[in-house]
Design a protein around this motif. Sequence first.
Motif, PDB file in Angstrom:
ATOM      1  N   LEU A 191      22.775  29.547  27.739  1.00 23.57           N
ATOM      2  CA  LEU A 191      23.447  28.288  28.014  1.00 23.57           C
ATOM      3  C   LEU A 191      22.864  27.205  27.137  1.00 23.57           C
ATOM      4  O   LEU A 191      21.661  27.074  27.004  1.00 23.57           O
TER       5      LEU A 191
ATOM      6  N   VAL B  37      20.291  34.004  29.949  1.00 26.65           N
ATOM      7  CA  VAL B  37      20.735  32.857  30.735  1.00 26.65           C
ATOM      8  C   VAL B  37      19.517  32.005  31.035  1.00 26.65           C
ATOM      9  O   VAL B  37      18.614  32.428  31.761  1.00 26.65           O
TER      10      VAL B  37
ATOM     11  N   LEU C 227      28.639  33.194  33.012  1.00 23.66           N
ATOM     12  CA  LEU C 227      27.430  33.140  33.828  1.00 23.66           C
ATOM     13  C   LEU C 227      27.562  34.040  35.053  1.00 23.66           C
ATOM     14  O   LEU C 227      26.658  34.807  35.374  1.00 23.66           O
TER      15      LEU C 227
ATOM     16  N   SER D 203      27.220  37.574  34.016  1.00 20.59           N
ATOM     17  CA  SER D 203      25.811  37.915  33.786  1.00 20.59           C
ATOM     18  C   SER D 203      25.080  38.165  35.099  1.00 20.59           C
ATOM     19  O   SER D 203      24.320  39.133  35.228  1.00 20.59           O
TER      20      SER D 203
END
Length: 182
Positions: free
Chosen positions: A3, A51, A153, A156
């Motif tokens: 991110l 992440v 996200l 993930s």
Amino acid sequence: MRLDTTRQSVGRRDLLLLLLGVAGNREASEGIGGITRLQKLLFLLEQEEHVVPSGEGFTFEAYKAGPYSSKLYDDLEFLENLNLIRKQVAAEGTEEEASEIDFTFEDLIEPEREKDDPSGPAADAYEEHRFYLTPEGVQKIRQLLANDTYKPLVDSISRIKSRYGQYSLNDLLYYVYTNTRK
């Protein structure tokens, strides 16, 4: 997925809510049992799925049970105070397990404290807690999930929880110790 500022970023607390609320099979999660398991799943999310929450992130450091972030404790308390998450006792340690531990939480915070302090460990020192979303927390992650930007996200998180969510804590610790960099 890493991110960054070119995409919508997610803060540590929102990431923690999503980790608690998104199941590996995309159904509602029943929460996560134990702070150590939470630490390791967040660490694996960072290491294997790249992440990293915006801002300071969790900043994992080496510790006795592997990668550790003190920020997680503050975030859990904050989310609990906002009534977005709850914790309940999921298991209590046996007397044998308790005897294997020669320090308490207070020893970690105040290492200068005398070891022969008669107060001994707190009553809940050997309890395992399950962390889960409250109805308000479920509503909050629904708001987050309504934003399609979070789909990678969520994917993930689902992959990490599908891979490691059923591991025993010992197997999870072994995996983290033998297959990751920190």
